[in-house]
Design a protein around this motif. Structure first.
Motif, PDB file in Angstrom:
ATOM      1  N   ALA A  42       0.854  -1.163   0.155  1.00  0.00           N
ATOM      2  CA  ALA A  42       0.189   0.100   0.018  1.00  0.00           C
ATOM      3  C   ALA A  42       0.943   1.206   0.105  1.00  0.00           C
ATOM      4  CB  ALA A  42      -0.919  -0.083   1.203  1.00  0.00           C
ATOM      5  N   GLY A  43       1.998   1.246   0.966  1.00  0.00           N
ATOM      6  CA  GLY A  43       2.697   2.480   0.771  1.00  0.00           C
ATOM      7  C   GLY A  43       3.490   2.738  -0.481  1.00  0.00           C
ATOM      8  N   VAL A  44       4.069   1.657  -0.818  1.00  0.00           N
ATOM      9  CA  VAL A  44       4.707   1.648  -2.346  1.00  0.00           C
ATOM     10  C   VAL A  44       3.689   2.091  -3.510  1.00  0.00           C
ATOM     11  CG1 VAL A  44       5.720   0.484  -4.262  1.00  0.00           C
ATOM     12  CG2 VAL A  44       6.572   0.166  -1.729  1.00  0.00           C
ATOM     13  N   ALA A  45       2.442   1.556  -3.486  1.00  0.00           N
ATOM     14  CA  ALA A  45       1.402   1.846  -4.476  1.00  0.00           C
ATOM     15  C   ALA A  45       1.155   3.414  -4.243  1.00  0.00           C
ATOM     16  CB  ALA A  45       0.201   0.948  -4.330  1.00  0.00           C
ATOM     17  N   VAL A  46       0.876   3.959  -3.036  1.00  0.00           N
ATOM     18  CA  VAL A  46       0.038   5.030  -2.950  1.00  0.00           C
ATOM     19  C   VAL A  46       1.369   6.382  -3.051  1.00  0.00           C
ATOM     20  CG1 VAL A  46      -1.093   6.833  -1.381  1.00  0.00           C
ATOM     21  CG2 VAL A  46      -1.869   4.275  -1.812  1.00  0.00           C
ATOM     22  N   TRP A  47       2.177   6.219  -2.210  1.00  0.00           N
ATOM     23  CA  TRP A  47       3.235   7.409  -2.204  1.00  0.00           C
ATOM     24  C   TRP A  47       4.503   7.326  -2.569  1.00  0.00           C
ATOM     25  CZ3 TRP A  47       2.284   7.330   3.956  1.00  0.00           C
ATOM     26  CH2 TRP A  47       2.939   6.261   4.357  1.00  0.00           C
ATOM     27  N   GLU A  48       4.777   6.107  -3.071  1.00  0.00           N
ATOM     28  CA  GLU A  48       6.112   5.928  -3.460  1.00  0.00           C
ATOM     29  C   GLU A  48       6.300   5.874  -4.990  1.00  0.00           C
ATOM     30  OE1 GLU A  48       9.717   5.220  -2.226  1.00  0.00           O
ATOM     31  OE2 GLU A  48       8.855   6.353  -0.837  1.00  0.00           O
ATOM     32  N   THR A  92      -6.887   5.391  -8.403  1.00  0.00           N
ATOM     33  CA  THR A  92      -8.210   4.619  -8.530  1.00  0.00           C
ATOM     34  C   THR A  92      -7.766   2.907  -8.694  1.00  0.00           C
ATOM     35  OG1 THR A  92      -8.008   4.841 -11.168  1.00  0.00           O
ATOM     36  CG2 THR A  92      -9.559   6.505  -9.736  1.00  0.00           C
ATOM     37  N   LYS A  93      -6.715   2.787  -9.139  1.00  0.00           N
ATOM     38  CA  LYS A  93      -6.203   1.328  -9.118  1.00  0.00           C
ATOM     39  C   LYS A  93      -5.933   0.787  -7.887  1.00  0.00           C
ATOM     40  CE  LYS A  93      -2.615  -1.709 -11.094  1.00  0.00           C
ATOM     41  NZ  LYS A  93      -1.546  -2.015 -12.166  1.00  0.00           N
ATOM     42  N   ALA A  94      -5.230   1.729  -7.043  1.00  0.00           N
ATOM     43  CA  ALA A  94      -4.527   1.519  -5.880  1.00  0.00           C
ATOM     44  C   ALA A  94      -5.590   1.240  -4.820  1.00  0.00           C
ATOM     45  CB  ALA A  94      -3.724   2.270  -5.275  1.00  0.00           C
ATOM     46  N   HIS A 112      -3.678   3.772   4.571  1.00  0.00           N
ATOM     47  CA  HIS A 112      -3.295   4.035   3.053  1.00  0.00           C
ATOM     48  C   HIS A 112      -4.412   4.130   2.279  1.00  0.00           C
ATOM     49  CE1 HIS A 112       0.862   2.949   3.790  1.00  0.00           C
ATOM     50  NE2 HIS A 112       0.714   1.875   4.546  1.00  0.00           N
ATOM     51  N   LEU A 113      -5.493   3.505   2.747  1.00  0.00           N
ATOM     52  CA  LEU A 113      -6.864   3.541   2.013  1.00  0.00           C
ATOM     53  C   LEU A 113      -7.508   4.818   1.921  1.00  0.00           C
ATOM     54  CD1 LEU A 113      -9.093   2.630   0.123  1.00  0.00           C
ATOM     55  CD2 LEU A 113     -10.043   1.267   2.090  1.00  0.00           C
ATOM     56  N   GLN A 114      -7.376   5.306   3.372  1.00  0.00           N
ATOM     57  CA  GLN A 114      -8.078   6.489   3.716  1.00  0.00           C
ATOM     58  C   GLN A 114      -7.148   7.806   2.850  1.00  0.00           C
ATOM     59  OE1 GLN A 114     -10.681   7.243   4.983  1.00  0.00           O
ATOM     60  NE2 GLN A 114     -10.657   8.836   6.624  1.00  0.00           N
ATOM     61  N   LEU A 115      -5.781   7.555   2.855  1.00  0.00           N
ATOM     62  CA  LEU A 115      -5.074   8.472   2.189  1.00  0.00           C
ATOM     63  C   LEU A 115      -5.450   8.677   0.715  1.00  0.00           C
ATOM     64  CD1 LEU A 115      -2.499  10.417   2.094  1.00  0.00           C
ATOM     65  CD2 LEU A 115      -1.041   8.408   1.828  1.00  0.00           C
ATOM     66  N   ALA A 116      -5.549   7.467   0.018  1.00  0.00           N
ATOM     67  CA  ALA A 116      -5.896   7.600  -1.154  1.00  0.00           C
ATOM     68  C   ALA A 116      -7.163   8.080  -1.464  1.00  0.00           C
ATOM     69  CB  ALA A 116      -5.860   5.930  -1.736  1.00  0.00           C
ATOM     70  N   LEU A 117      -8.301   7.914  -0.703  1.00  0.00           N
ATOM     71  CA  LEU A 117      -9.350   8.545  -0.689  1.00  0.00           C
ATOM     72  C   LEU A 117      -9.405   9.896  -0.548  1.00  0.00           C
ATOM     73  CD1 LEU A 117     -11.817   5.974   1.465  1.00  0.00           C
ATOM     74  CD2 LEU A 117     -11.666   6.319  -1.289  1.00  0.00           C
ATOM     75  N   LYS A 118      -8.681  10.541   0.352  1.00  0.00           N
ATOM     76  CA  LYS A 118      -8.576  11.912   0.402  1.00  0.00           C
ATOM     77  C   LYS A 118      -7.956  12.684  -0.530  1.00  0.00           C
ATOM     78  CE  LYS A 118      -8.976  12.247   5.567  1.00  0.00           C
ATOM     79  NZ  LYS A 118      -8.322  12.725   6.824  1.00  0.00           N
ATOM     80  N   TYR A 170       2.076  12.912   5.195  1.00  0.00           N
ATOM     81  CA  TYR A 170       2.109  13.057   3.947  1.00  0.00           C
ATOM     82  C   TYR A 170       0.961  13.917   3.241  1.00  0.00           C
ATOM     83  CZ  TYR A 170       2.403  11.251  -1.149  1.00  0.00           C
ATOM     84  OH  TYR A 170       2.599  11.009  -2.544  1.00  0.00           O
ATOM     85  N   LEU A 171      -0.158  13.451   3.698  1.00  0.00           N
ATOM     86  CA  LEU A 171      -1.243  14.546   3.230  1.00  0.00           C
ATOM     87  C   LEU A 171      -1.384  15.884   3.454  1.00  0.00           C
ATOM     88  CD1 LEU A 171      -4.065  14.121   1.779  1.00  0.00           C
ATOM     89  CD2 LEU A 171      -5.085  13.903   4.157  1.00  0.00           C
ATOM     90  N   ALA A 172      -0.745  16.416   4.488  1.00  0.00           N
ATOM     91  CA  ALA A 172      -0.712  17.767   5.056  1.00  0.00           C
ATOM     92  C   ALA A 172       0.210  18.203   3.902  1.00  0.00           C
ATOM     93  CB  ALA A 172      -0.071  17.898   6.303  1.00  0.00           C
ATOM     94  N   ILE A 173       1.465  17.596   3.537  1.00  0.00           N
ATOM     95  CA  ILE A 173       2.525  18.343   2.798  1.00  0.00           C
ATOM     96  C   ILE A 173       2.074  18.253   1.343  1.00  0.00           C
ATOM     97  CG2 ILE A 173       4.653  17.577   1.715  1.00  0.00           C
ATOM     98  CD1 ILE A 173       5.778  16.621   4.404  1.00  0.00           C
TER      99      ILE A 173
END
Length: 272
Positions: free
Chosen positions: A9-15, A21-23, A49-55, A98-101
Motif C-alpha cells: 500500500a505504501g509503495v503503491a500510494v506514495w512511493e 483509482t487502481k490502488a 493507506h486507503l484513507q489517504l488514497a480516498l482523501k 504526507y497528506l498535509a504536505i
C-alpha cells in the motif's frame, strides 16, 4: 501478511505514484479479505493507506467508518492508547504527514511531525524511514524559513535529511534522485540562492518525470510555485501550478487538482 500489506500500500500510494483509482480498488479488496480472515493487524495497517488514497482523490468517504464502524479520529485515538501496534501508529502518522504536505499545509505538517517523534524511535519500518527522512526534511526547511524558536533544530533535521537521502541516492539513483534534488532546492531556497534553488527544483521535476513518479513530480512543481511566489513571480508560479495540476490529474488525485485550481484563481485575481 500485515507487513506485506503495508509495504504494498505504501509503495503503491506514495512511493511509485500508481494510479490512485487502481490502488484504491486493490486496497479495498484486501481490507475486505482482512475482515474475512479476522486479521485485525492487517486491517489496521492497510486502512490508513486507503484513507489517504480516498482523501487525495477528493472522496468524502471515511474508510475507517466503512470497515470499522468508527471515524478516522476515533480510530487513531484508540491506536494512540492501545498497547503495542507500533506499526499501525507509524503508518497512521506518516500518512497524515504526507497528506498535509501534499496539500501544502506546512503548519499542520510541522505539528504532525512533532507528534510522531515518539513513534519513530528504535527499529522502524524501512518504508517509514524513507518517508520520514524525505517528508521531515521538507517540513524542516519550510519551518526554518519562518525563523521560529526551533529554527536551529529544524535546520539540523533538514540537513540530516539531505545527508541520509544522498547516501540512498548513491545506491538507487532512480528512486531517490528527485527526492534529493527537491531537498537541495529547499536548502538553497532557505539560504537565499535563487539561481541554485531554481536549478534544483527543475532537476527534481525532470528526474521525477523521467522515473515516472508523477506524484513527486507534482509535489516538486508545487514547491517550485511556492518558491516563485515568495519572490512575487506570479506568472512562473502559475506555470508550475499548471504543471502540478497535470501531474495530479494523471495520478488521479482529484482533491489536489481542486486545491491547485483554487490557488491558481487566487494568483490570477492578484491575491497573496
Amino acid at each position: 501478511m500485515a507487513y506485506n500489506l503495508h509495504m504494498y500500500a505504501g509503495v503503491a500510494v506514495w512511493e511509485c505514484g500508481d494510479r490512485l483509482t487502481k490502488a484504491e480498488e486493490i486496497m479495498r479488496i484486501h481490507a475486505k479479505r482482512m475482515i474475512q480472515y479476522n486479521h485485525d493487524n492487517g486491517l489496521r495497517n492497510i486502512l490508513p493507506h486507503l484513507q489517504l488514497a480516498l482523501k487525495l482523490m477528493g472522496s468524502a468517504e471515511d474508510a475507517f467508518m466503512t470497515f470499522c464502524g468508527i471515524s478516522e479520529d476515533d480510530f487513531f485515538q484508540q491506536e494512540w492508547h492501545r498497547k503495542g501496534g507500533k506499526t499501525s501508529k507509524l503508518i497512521g502518522h506518516t500518512t497524515r504527514l504526507y497528506l498535509a504536505i501534499m496539500r501544502g499545509d506546512m503548519a499542520l505538517a510541522e505539528r504532525i511531525y512533532e507528534m510522531g517523534k515518539m513513534y519513530h524511535k528504535g527499529g522502524i519500518l524501512f518504508i517509514g524511514s524513507i518517508m520520514r527522512a524525505f517528508l521531515g526534511g521538507l517540513v524542516a526547511f519550510a519551518t526554518a524559513r519562518y525563523h521560529g524558536d526551533n529554527e536551529k533544530e529544524m535546520i539540523r533535521v533538514a540537513e540530516e535529511s539531505i545527508s541520509t537521502i544522498k547516501i540512498w541516492a548513491k545506491h538507487s539513483y532512480w528512486n531517490f534522485a528527485n527526492k534529493l534534488f527537491l531537498l537541495e532546492a529547499e536548502y538553497w531556497f532557505l539560504n537565499g540562492n535563487e539561481k541554485l534553488a531554481r536549478r534544483k527544483f527543475g532537476d527534481s521535476i525532470a528526474a521525477a518525470a523521467k522515473h515516472r513518479f508523477k506524484n513527486e513530480e507534482g509535489l516538486a512543481a508545487q514547491r517550485a510555485a511556492i518558491f516563485h511566489l515568495h519572490y512575487n513571480r506570479k506568472q512562473e508560479a502559475s506555470s508550475y501550478l499548471k504543471h502540478a495540476k497535470d501531474c495530479y490529474e494523471r495520478w488521479g488525485a482529484t482533491g489536489l487538482v481542486e486545491q491547485i485550481d483554487a490557488a491558481m484563481s487566487e494568483i490570477l485575481e492578484g491575491r497573496d
